[in-house]
Write a protein that holds these residues in place. Structure first.
Motif, PDB file in Angstrom:
ATOM      1  N   ARG A   1       0.900  -1.360   0.034  1.00 13.68           N
ATOM      2  CA  ARG A   1      -0.064  -0.094   0.124  1.00 13.68           C
ATOM      3  C   ARG A   1       0.997   1.310   0.136  1.00 13.68           C
ATOM      4  O   ARG A   1       0.372   2.380   0.161  1.00 13.68           O
ATOM      5  CB  ARG A   1      -1.074  -0.038   1.157  1.00 13.68           C
ATOM      6  CG  ARG A   1      -1.900  -1.283   0.980  1.00 13.68           C
ATOM      7  CD  ARG A   1      -3.131  -1.175   2.220  1.00 13.68           C
ATOM      8  NE  ARG A   1      -3.047  -0.092   3.247  1.00 13.68           N
ATOM      9  CZ  ARG A   1      -2.876  -0.263   4.671  1.00 13.68           C
ATOM     10  NH1 ARG A   1      -3.123  -1.458   4.944  1.00 13.68           N
ATOM     11  NH2 ARG A   1      -2.956   0.583   5.298  1.00 13.68           N
ATOM     12  N   ASN A   2       2.328   1.086  -0.085  1.00 14.75           N
ATOM     13  CA  ASN A   2       3.357   2.150  -0.238  1.00 14.75           C
ATOM     14  C   ASN A   2       2.978   2.948   1.103  1.00 14.75           C
ATOM     15  O   ASN A   2       3.378   4.242   1.045  1.00 14.75           O
ATOM     16  CB  ASN A   2       3.043   3.085  -1.346  1.00 14.75           C
ATOM     17  CG  ASN A   2       4.141   3.788  -1.869  1.00 14.75           C
ATOM     18  OD1 ASN A   2       5.213   3.143  -1.700  1.00 14.75           O
ATOM     19  ND2 ASN A   2       4.042   5.077  -2.116  1.00 14.75           N
ATOM     20  N   ILE A   3       2.862   2.399   2.371  1.00 18.45           N
ATOM     21  CA  ILE A   3       3.185   2.840   3.570  1.00 18.45           C
ATOM     22  C   ILE A   3       4.475   3.164   3.788  1.00 18.45           C
ATOM     23  O   ILE A   3       5.242   2.121   3.745  1.00 18.45           O
ATOM     24  CB  ILE A   3       2.521   2.208   4.740  1.00 18.45           C
ATOM     25  CG1 ILE A   3       0.979   2.553   4.458  1.00 18.45           C
ATOM     26  CG2 ILE A   3       2.694   2.711   5.941  1.00 18.45           C
ATOM     27  CD1 ILE A   3      -0.090   1.622   5.319  1.00 18.45           C
ATOM     28  N   ARG A   4       4.982   4.114   4.105  1.00 12.93           N
ATOM     29  CA  ARG A   4       6.397   4.425   4.411  1.00 12.93           C
ATOM     30  C   ARG A   4       7.043   4.171   5.667  1.00 12.93           C
ATOM     31  O   ARG A   4       8.192   3.643   5.930  1.00 12.93           O
ATOM     32  CB  ARG A   4       7.008   5.604   3.904  1.00 12.93           C
ATOM     33  CG  ARG A   4       6.662   5.775   2.281  1.00 12.93           C
ATOM     34  CD  ARG A   4       7.299   5.050   1.185  1.00 12.93           C
ATOM     35  NE  ARG A   4       8.855   4.935   1.380  1.00 12.93           N
ATOM     36  CZ  ARG A   4       9.908   5.585   0.852  1.00 12.93           C
ATOM     37  NH1 ARG A   4       9.162   6.722   0.090  1.00 12.93           N
ATOM     38  NH2 ARG A   4      10.948   5.404   1.268  1.00 12.93           N
ATOM     39  N   VAL A   5       6.394   4.703   6.679  1.00 18.66           N
ATOM     40  CA  VAL A   5       6.996   4.612   7.949  1.00 18.66           C
ATOM     41  C   VAL A   5       5.819   3.702   9.102  1.00 18.66           C
ATOM     42  O   VAL A   5       4.868   4.252   8.975  1.00 18.66           O
ATOM     43  CB  VAL A   5       7.195   5.936   8.866  1.00 18.66           C
ATOM     44  CG1 VAL A   5       7.614   5.804  10.078  1.00 18.66           C
ATOM     45  CG2 VAL A   5       8.036   6.774   7.709  1.00 18.66           C
ATOM     46  N   VAL A   6       6.126   2.810   9.456  1.00 18.21           N
ATOM     47  CA  VAL A   6       5.568   1.828  10.596  1.00 18.21           C
ATOM     48  C   VAL A   6       6.103   1.813  11.916  1.00 18.21           C
ATOM     49  O   VAL A   6       7.266   1.791  11.961  1.00 18.21           O
ATOM     50  CB  VAL A   6       5.480   0.556   9.937  1.00 18.21           C
ATOM     51  CG1 VAL A   6       4.437  -0.403  10.791  1.00 18.21           C
ATOM     52  CG2 VAL A   6       4.975   0.451   8.547  1.00 18.21           C
ATOM     53  N   LEU A   7       5.140   1.894  12.810  1.00 18.64           N
ATOM     54  CA  LEU A   7       5.411   1.835  14.183  1.00 18.64           C
ATOM     55  C   LEU A   7       5.111   0.392  14.754  1.00 18.64           C
ATOM     56  O   LEU A   7       3.874   0.011  14.383  1.00 18.64           O
ATOM     57  CB  LEU A   7       4.818   2.717  15.162  1.00 18.64           C
ATOM     58  CG  LEU A   7       5.119   2.578  16.745  1.00 18.64           C
ATOM     59  CD1 LEU A   7       6.496   3.094  17.004  1.00 18.64           C
ATOM     60  CD2 LEU A   7       4.236   3.542  17.438  1.00 18.64           C
ATOM     61  N   ILE A   8       6.173  -0.543  15.089  1.00 14.62           N
ATOM     62  CA  ILE A   8       5.887  -1.841  15.413  1.00 14.62           C
ATOM     63  C   ILE A   8       6.062  -1.982  17.119  1.00 14.62           C
ATOM     64  O   ILE A   8       6.954  -1.431  17.569  1.00 14.62           O
ATOM     65  CB  ILE A   8       6.777  -2.745  14.943  1.00 14.62           C
ATOM     66  CG1 ILE A   8       6.720  -2.802  13.342  1.00 14.62           C
ATOM     67  CG2 ILE A   8       6.526  -4.206  15.484  1.00 14.62           C
ATOM     68  CD1 ILE A   8       7.766  -3.676  12.722  1.00 14.62           C
ATOM     69  N   LYS A   9       5.040  -2.177  17.813  1.00 10.02           N
ATOM     70  CA  LYS A   9       5.143  -2.442  19.217  1.00 10.02           C
ATOM     71  C   LYS A   9       5.243  -3.938  19.399  1.00 10.02           C
ATOM     72  O   LYS A   9       4.206  -4.636  19.189  1.00 10.02           O
ATOM     73  CB  LYS A   9       3.733  -1.922  19.864  1.00 10.02           C
ATOM     74  CG  LYS A   9       3.517  -0.455  19.523  1.00 10.02           C
ATOM     75  CD  LYS A   9       2.442   0.167  20.506  1.00 10.02           C
ATOM     76  CE  LYS A   9       2.606   1.717  20.362  1.00 10.02           C
ATOM     77  NZ  LYS A   9       1.892   2.363  21.392  1.00 10.02           N
TER      78      LYS A   9
END
Length: 191
Positions: free
Chosen positions: A118-126
């Motif tokens: 989906r071309n999401i560039r920055v992801v926060l993984i908890k």
């Protein structure tokens, strides 16, 4: 324009014929379906490869209060610094806390691959800190640290700032997907 300028202009343009508009073709539904099927096949192949890589990844255990960080060789230092300092908008979040290692692995592969598609560039993984696990502190955090380097579209990651989860979370920067790269090439080719 004055009245005489207007008349002069009309005289000069009298023999000019309008250009014909070219017909614009739009992709047919068959072409759209073929493209969609191609991406699904690529996605399932990639997920299978990731599953194999993550299942066999060597996990070096980190401490609950350790920073985890990775910068690919092609990532500019300034971009990585901005990621580390939370200067980019977080476009997606993945919650892995409370999952078994296998569940977390499956969820990470599915959701991070979906973010990239989906071309999401920055992801926060908890992933949590893991202090409560007396047997192996920071177990999930250590696995996430080992897994993320195996994703071909992960450019870098770094432990989050306190307001985003601190030692229990990580910012991940993803590369542009193929469609976005192609669109970018077309934009720059027109200049």
């Amino acid at each position: 324009m004055s009245h005489s300028d207007s008349d002069l202009f009309l005289q000069q343009m009298a023999d000019v014929t309008p250009l014909k508009q070219d017909a614009v073709s739009t992709p047919t539904s068959n072409a759209k379906n073929a493209l969609s099927n191609f991406y699904k096949q690529q996605s399932s192949k990639q997920i299978s490869l990731l599953n194999d890589a993550l299942s066999s990844a060597t996990v070096e255990y980190v401490e609950p209060d350790d920073y985890i960080s990775y910068k690919s060789s092609g990532l500019q230092a300034g971009v990585f610094k901005n990621l580390r300092l939370a200067k980019y908008d977080i476009d997606g979040k993945i919650e892995l806390q409370g999952h078994s290692i296998k569940e977390a692995q499956d969820k990470l592969i599915q959701e991070l691959s979906d973010c990239h598609r989906r071309n999401i560039r920055v992801v926060l993984i908890k992933h949590g800190v893991g202090k409560e696990n007396a047997e192996q502190p920071a177990k999930l955090k250590s696995h996430v640290n080992a897994w993320l380097v195996h994703f071909p579209f992960v450019l870098g990651f770094h432990t989050a700032q306190t307001h985003h989860g601190g030692y229990g979370a990580v910012y991940v920067l993803l590369s542009k997907n193929e469609q976005a790269k192609l669109a970018n090439k077309e934009i720059h080719a027109k200049k």
